[in-house]
Scaffold this active site. Structure first.
Site, PDB file in Angstrom:
ATOM      1  N   GLU A  42      13.483   8.615   3.632  1.00 21.13           N
ATOM      2  CA  GLU A  42      12.111   8.538   3.101  1.00 21.13           C
ATOM      3  C   GLU A  42      12.089   7.798   1.773  1.00 21.13           C
ATOM      4  O   GLU A  42      12.873   8.102   0.866  1.00 21.13           O
ATOM      5  CB  GLU A  42      11.568   9.958   2.928  1.00 21.13           C
ATOM      6  CG  GLU A  42      10.173  10.140   3.430  1.00 21.13           C
ATOM      7  CD  GLU A  42      10.058   9.963   4.940  1.00 21.13           C
ATOM      8  OE1 GLU A  42       9.590   8.878   5.367  1.00 21.13           O
ATOM      9  OE2 GLU A  42      10.415  10.874   5.680  1.00 21.13           O
ATOM     10  N   ASP A  45      12.788   2.517   2.317  1.00 26.74           N
ATOM     11  CA  ASP A  45      12.502   1.225   2.942  1.00 26.74           C
ATOM     12  C   ASP A  45      12.143   0.145   1.938  1.00 26.74           C
ATOM     13  O   ASP A  45      12.665  -0.969   2.004  1.00 26.74           O
ATOM     14  CB  ASP A  45      11.435   1.353   4.038  1.00 26.74           C
ATOM     15  CG  ASP A  45      10.105   1.915   3.569  1.00 26.74           C
ATOM     16  OD1 ASP A  45      10.028   2.483   2.459  1.00 26.74           O
ATOM     17  OD2 ASP A  45       9.126   1.796   4.335  1.00 26.74           O
ATOM     18  N   SER A  76     -14.484   2.406  18.063  1.00 27.12           N
ATOM     19  CA  SER A  76     -13.443   3.395  18.346  1.00 27.12           C
ATOM     20  C   SER A  76     -14.027   4.547  19.147  1.00 27.12           C
ATOM     21  O   SER A  76     -15.239   4.781  19.132  1.00 27.12           O
ATOM     22  CB  SER A  76     -12.829   3.925  17.045  1.00 27.12           C
ATOM     23  OG  SER A  76     -13.666   4.893  16.455  1.00 27.12           O
ATOM     24  N   GLY A 133       0.794  11.670   8.439  1.00 24.45           N
ATOM     25  CA  GLY A 133       2.076  11.101   8.078  1.00 24.45           C
ATOM     26  C   GLY A 133       2.875  10.648   9.286  1.00 24.45           C
ATOM     27  O   GLY A 133       4.084  10.469   9.194  1.00 24.45           O
ATOM     28  N   SER A 137      -2.038   4.593  11.185  1.00 25.85           N
ATOM     29  CA  SER A 137      -2.565   3.284  10.802  1.00 25.85           C
ATOM     30  C   SER A 137      -1.674   2.159  11.311  1.00 25.85           C
ATOM     31  O   SER A 137      -2.157   1.136  11.819  1.00 25.85           O
ATOM     32  CB  SER A 137      -2.728   3.186   9.284  1.00 25.85           C
ATOM     33  OG  SER A 137      -1.490   3.358   8.623  1.00 25.85           O
ATOM     34  N   GLU A 169      -0.970  -4.474   5.561  1.00 28.17           N
ATOM     35  CA  GLU A 169      -0.972  -3.174   4.889  1.00 28.17           C
ATOM     36  C   GLU A 169      -0.941  -3.325   3.370  1.00 28.17           C
ATOM     37  O   GLU A 169      -1.667  -2.660   2.639  1.00 28.17           O
ATOM     38  CB  GLU A 169       0.244  -2.369   5.370  1.00 28.17           C
ATOM     39  CG  GLU A 169       0.219  -0.905   4.993  1.00 28.17           C
ATOM     40  CD  GLU A 169      -0.698  -0.064   5.866  1.00 28.17           C
ATOM     41  OE1 GLU A 169      -0.977   1.072   5.457  1.00 28.17           O
ATOM     42  OE2 GLU A 169      -1.145  -0.535   6.928  1.00 28.17           O
ATOM     43  N   ASP A 181       7.598   1.729   9.310  1.00 24.18           N
ATOM     44  CA  ASP A 181       6.672   2.220  10.322  1.00 24.18           C
ATOM     45  C   ASP A 181       6.438   1.180  11.418  1.00 24.18           C
ATOM     46  O   ASP A 181       6.467   1.490  12.612  1.00 24.18           O
ATOM     47  CB  ASP A 181       5.336   2.610   9.678  1.00 24.18           C
ATOM     48  CG  ASP A 181       5.494   3.742   8.681  1.00 24.18           C
ATOM     49  OD1 ASP A 181       6.565   4.380   8.676  1.00 24.18           O
ATOM     50  OD2 ASP A 181       4.552   3.990   7.907  1.00 24.18           O
TER      51      ASP A 181
END
Length: 391
Positions: A42, A45, A76, A133, A137, A169, A181
């Site tokens: 975590e 990256d 959506s 989490g 997205s 992003e 991700d």
């Protein structure tokens, strides 16, 4: 984003039918991309480090049709916002709101790469819990970039699409995230975790199947919504950059555990703790990969536990709800547990013996009820296939 979920996602045919009903024509195709759980690694990256996520069996799906003009119409299946209309020629950062900033960010990013992007009609359906989490997205962005890569004939590789969605992003959505991700969502494989070197995008697929080892991976969604585009995430990134600068290295990837004694004498106490988390977390990722390749999933519990302690105490990105979920799961029989994702809310994971699953679930639900907290969602995930075309 709302924390509401779609309990029964539409299949490809159902989403195609909904598209036709909404837009009056059939889509050119339906694509899906999964959310992800980060097994370990975590906030490593964006420090050029190592991560070990896996794509999960919960996905974002998009039905898309190319238009002959520059209009983008987005809809959506969750919420009641109706169709949102945008013109590609006016697309710029800061102009989009809600979930639409993710597909629009991808369109903008592709424009920045010099790709001729057409107007589109798009409908989104997702079973990835939002704000938990689990990278809802990025699942949207990866489904959209997969669709557009094919529909425009852009010929981007997975690595290209990872960088395109990262730019969306970072520069359109405004979240200073790394590449983990997207890499899990685009490059994941069933029954495997994705061992990613964030410096050069090198990927190795590492076998990770809990069930043959008599285990399940539980996700505990605390319902505490988080956002990467806030000050907490950015502040952690700035601390890491300062630490690397003071240590005289390109990134914290280049600091080893044996360098931490020197670092403690050079850095202020807060920056040192931030650095210590990243350095030891990289070490834990490498150890986890080694154990999965030799001893199997049942051996990695202590590394998951140590990761959570480091995030709680050194990086300070946990919260009372995540700590309660992790501590309760461990006490009730999980062999290892940690928060997963960017932090400040979201979900925890608990690697749990099959025979203890009900016990762990019940204990967590009771603990949250006793504390007067929102009832968490608890569900299992398995490593799944990355992004693909369905129809």
């Amino acid at each position: 984003m709302s924390t509401a979920t779609v309990p029964h996602p539409l299949d490809a045919a159902g989403l195609s039918a909904r598209f036709a009903e909404s837009f009056g024509a059939t889509p050119d195709g339906v694509w899906q991309a999964p959310g992800r759980v980060n097994l370990i690694g975590e906030h490593t990256d964006y420090n050029d480090g190592f991560v070990l996520p896996f794509a999960i069996d919960k996905t974002a799906r998009v039905a898309v049709r190319v238009r002959s003009d520059s209009t983008v119409r987005l809809l959506s299946t969750f919420g009641d916002q109706g169709i949102t209309t945008t013109d590609l020629t006016t697309l710029k950062p800061g102009t989009a709101k809600g979930w639409t900033k993710y597909p629009l960010g991808v369109l903008w990013s592709l424009q920045q790469r010099g790709i001729k992007v057409p107007g589109i009609d798009l409908i989104l359906d997702s079973s990835v819990p939002l704000g938990a989490g689990l990278s809802s997205s990025h699942a949207i962005e990866c489904a959209v970039v997969s669709a557009l890569n094919e529909l425009t004939g852009a010929g981007m590789s997975d690595e290209d699409m990872v960088l395109a969605t990262q730019k969306a992003e970072n520069d359109f959505v405004g979240a200073p995230t790394g590449i983990m991700d997207q890499s899990a969502s685009l490059r994941g494989a069933k029954g495997h975790a994705v061992f990613l070197d964030c410096r050069d995008q090198h990927v190795e697929l590492v076998p990770f199947e809990a069930e043959p080892a008599g285990l399940v991976m539980l996700v505990i969604d605390t319902k505490v919504s988080h956002s990467h585009a806030d000050g907490g995430y950015a502040a952690r990134r700035e601390s890491c950059e300062l630490g690397a600068q003071v240590m005289g290295v390109p990134a914290l990837r280049d600091v080893s555990v044996s360098d931490l004694t020197e670092a403690s004498g050079l850095l202020d106490e807060l920056t040192f703790r931030r650095v210590r988390h990243v350095v030891t977390e990289n070490d834990r990722v490498l150890a986890t990969v080694e154990l999965l390749s030799t001893a199997g999933p049942a051996a990695i519990g202590p590394l998951l536990d140590a990761s959570h302690v480091s995030m709680r105490d050194d990086f300070e990105i946990s919260c009372p709800e995540l700590d309660l979920a992790v501590d309760t799961a461990r006490s009730a029989g999980a062999i290892g547990a940690r928060m997963t994702g960017g932090g400040f809310g979201g979900a925890a994971i608990a690697l749990t013996p099959v025979e203890k699953e009900r016990q762990v679930r019940d204990a967590v639900l009771k603990a949250f009820a006793r504390a007067g907290l929102t009832t968490p969602d608890i569900f299992t995930v398995t490593p799944a296939q990355g992004a693909l075309r369905l129809l």
